[in-house]
Scaffold this motif. Structure first.
Motif, mmCIF file in Angstrom:
data_model
loop_
_atom_site.group_PDB
_atom_site.id
_atom_site.type_symbol
_atom_site.label_atom_id
_atom_site.label_comp_id
_atom_site.label_asym_id
_atom_site.label_seq_id
_atom_site.Cartn_x
_atom_site.Cartn_y
_atom_site.Cartn_z
ATOM 1 N N LYS A 160 0.770 -1.247 -0.108
ATOM 2 C CA LYS A 160 -0.026 0.059 -0.077
ATOM 3 C C LYS A 160 0.904 1.385 0.042
ATOM 4 C CE LYS A 160 -3.427 2.126 2.886
ATOM 5 N NZ LYS A 160 -4.416 2.134 4.141
ATOM 6 N N ASP A 161 1.880 1.239 0.697
ATOM 7 C CA ASP A 161 2.750 2.430 0.991
ATOM 8 C C ASP A 161 3.392 2.815 -0.423
ATOM 9 O OD1 ASP A 161 2.086 2.640 3.555
ATOM 10 O OD2 ASP A 161 4.215 1.546 4.139
ATOM 11 N N ALA A 162 3.529 1.722 -1.315
ATOM 12 C CA ALA A 162 4.067 2.201 -2.616
ATOM 13 C C ALA A 162 3.272 2.964 -3.423
ATOM 14 C CB ALA A 162 4.701 0.770 -3.438
ATOM 15 N N TYR A 163 1.891 2.697 -3.319
ATOM 16 C CA TYR A 163 1.222 3.395 -4.154
ATOM 17 C C TYR A 163 0.973 4.531 -3.580
ATOM 18 C CZ TYR A 163 0.154 -0.790 -6.748
ATOM 19 O OH TYR A 163 0.362 -1.770 -7.736
ATOM 20 N N LEU A 164 0.786 4.807 -2.181
ATOM 21 C CA LEU A 164 0.641 6.125 -1.495
ATOM 22 C C LEU A 164 1.874 7.167 -1.876
ATOM 23 C CD1 LEU A 164 -0.849 5.228 1.879
ATOM 24 C CD2 LEU A 164 -2.055 5.710 -0.298
ATOM 25 N N ASP A 165 2.972 6.554 -1.715
ATOM 26 C CA ASP A 165 4.064 7.241 -2.304
ATOM 27 C C ASP A 165 3.998 7.809 -3.776
ATOM 28 O OD1 ASP A 165 5.106 6.939 0.182
ATOM 29 O OD2 ASP A 165 6.530 5.301 -0.400
ATOM 30 N N ARG A 166 3.674 6.801 -4.853
ATOM 31 C CA ARG A 166 3.603 7.290 -6.083
ATOM 32 C C ARG A 166 2.658 8.252 -6.368
ATOM 33 N NH1 ARG A 166 3.359 9.161 -10.101
ATOM 34 N NH2 ARG A 166 2.950 8.513 -12.141
ATOM 35 N N TYR A 167 1.475 8.295 -5.628
ATOM 36 C CA TYR A 167 0.458 9.117 -5.912
ATOM 37 C C TYR A 167 0.555 10.526 -5.294
ATOM 38 C CZ TYR A 167 -2.196 6.204 -9.262
ATOM 39 O OH TYR A 167 -2.544 5.653 -10.427
ATOM 40 N N ALA A 168 1.810 10.501 -4.300
ATOM 41 C CA ALA A 168 2.073 11.766 -3.614
ATOM 42 C C ALA A 168 3.015 12.465 -4.769
ATOM 43 C CB ALA A 168 2.524 11.616 -2.350
ATOM 44 N N GLU A 169 3.381 11.807 -5.635
ATOM 45 C CA GLU A 169 4.368 12.361 -6.484
ATOM 46 C C GLU A 169 3.657 13.644 -7.332
ATOM 47 O OE1 GLU A 169 6.537 9.652 -8.937
ATOM 48 O OE2 GLU A 169 7.099 8.258 -7.249
ATOM 49 N N PRO A 170 4.623 14.776 -7.898
ATOM 50 C CA PRO A 170 3.957 15.876 -8.470
ATOM 51 C C PRO A 170 2.828 15.679 -9.629
ATOM 52 C CG PRO A 170 6.269 16.304 -8.407
ATOM 53 C CD PRO A 170 6.112 14.684 -7.914
#
Length: 203
Positions: free
Chosen positions: A90-100
């Motif tokens: 899950k964290d990988a997706y939250l990190d990815r979707y926090a990108e610009p």
């Protein structure tokens, strides 16, 4: 093999020939095809635990199966020479979707639940598992996707050092079908036809 034949022949195989290991090159193709699965935002937030040695597989079954003598299903499944556990992050997706280019920086649980009503980290890992199932058929092998009992996930994590950031979404057993493989009695239900499940334009 034609793709249509692969799809038509795909089924869950629940017994394996213990004397025929999965060739290394086939194992690598299974994994190479798994990472070709689609993923939201091209996050690729999956990981794969490969259990191949007798010691690794015995440890897996010892921590995921219940006490007592194994039943017929477990006896047959334990013969699989290869187990691959797809894990989602899950964290990988939250990190990815926090990108610009996405900009979803709010990680409040309510905001996350609103944006991800379906947990795509699990969906994507499931699609990677399907790629392995189809590849097994194309290679002339059998495979089965099954789950780890919820009450045994912590023991599985401890045994194999799985970090808290990842969770198992299932297990793919792979091998050459054994003599005891037979069709599931559930198949007596019959496959539902397209007209039974497809709604065109409106339910």
């Amino acid at each position: 093999m034609e793709f249509a034949d692969v799809v038509r022949r795909r089924r869950m195989v629940r017994d394996y020939d213990p004397d025929r290991p999965v060739p290394a090159e086939v194992r690598e193709r299974l994994l190479a095809h798994a990472i070709r699965a689609p993923s939201a935002g091209f996050t690729q937030g999956w990981a794969f635990l490969v259990l191949e040695s007798a010691e690794e597989r015995d440890l897996f079954w010892s921590v995921t199966a219940g006490p007592g003598a194994p039943d017929a299903w477990l006896t047959r499944m334990r013969r699989a020479p290869l187990l691959v556990v797809p894990l989602s992050s899950k964290d990988a997706y939250l990190d990815r979707y926090a990108e610009p280019d996405k900009g979803w920086t709010d990680r409040d649980p309510a905001a996350v639940a609103a944006r991800w009503p379906v947990p795509y980290w699990d969906v994507d890992a499931g699609m990677a598992a399907l790629m392995m199932l189809l590849t097994a058929v194309d290679e002339g092998l059998g495979a089965c996707l099954f789950g780890i009992p919820g009450e045994r996930v912590d023991a599985f994590r401890a045994a194999f050092g799985i970090p808290p950031s990842h969770r198992p979404v299932g297990v793919v057993s792979v091998g050459y079908p054994g003599d005891g493989d037979r069709r599931s009695p559930s198949l007596k239900r019959g496959r539902r036809g397209v007209d039974e499940v497809v709604h065109r334009g409106r339910w």
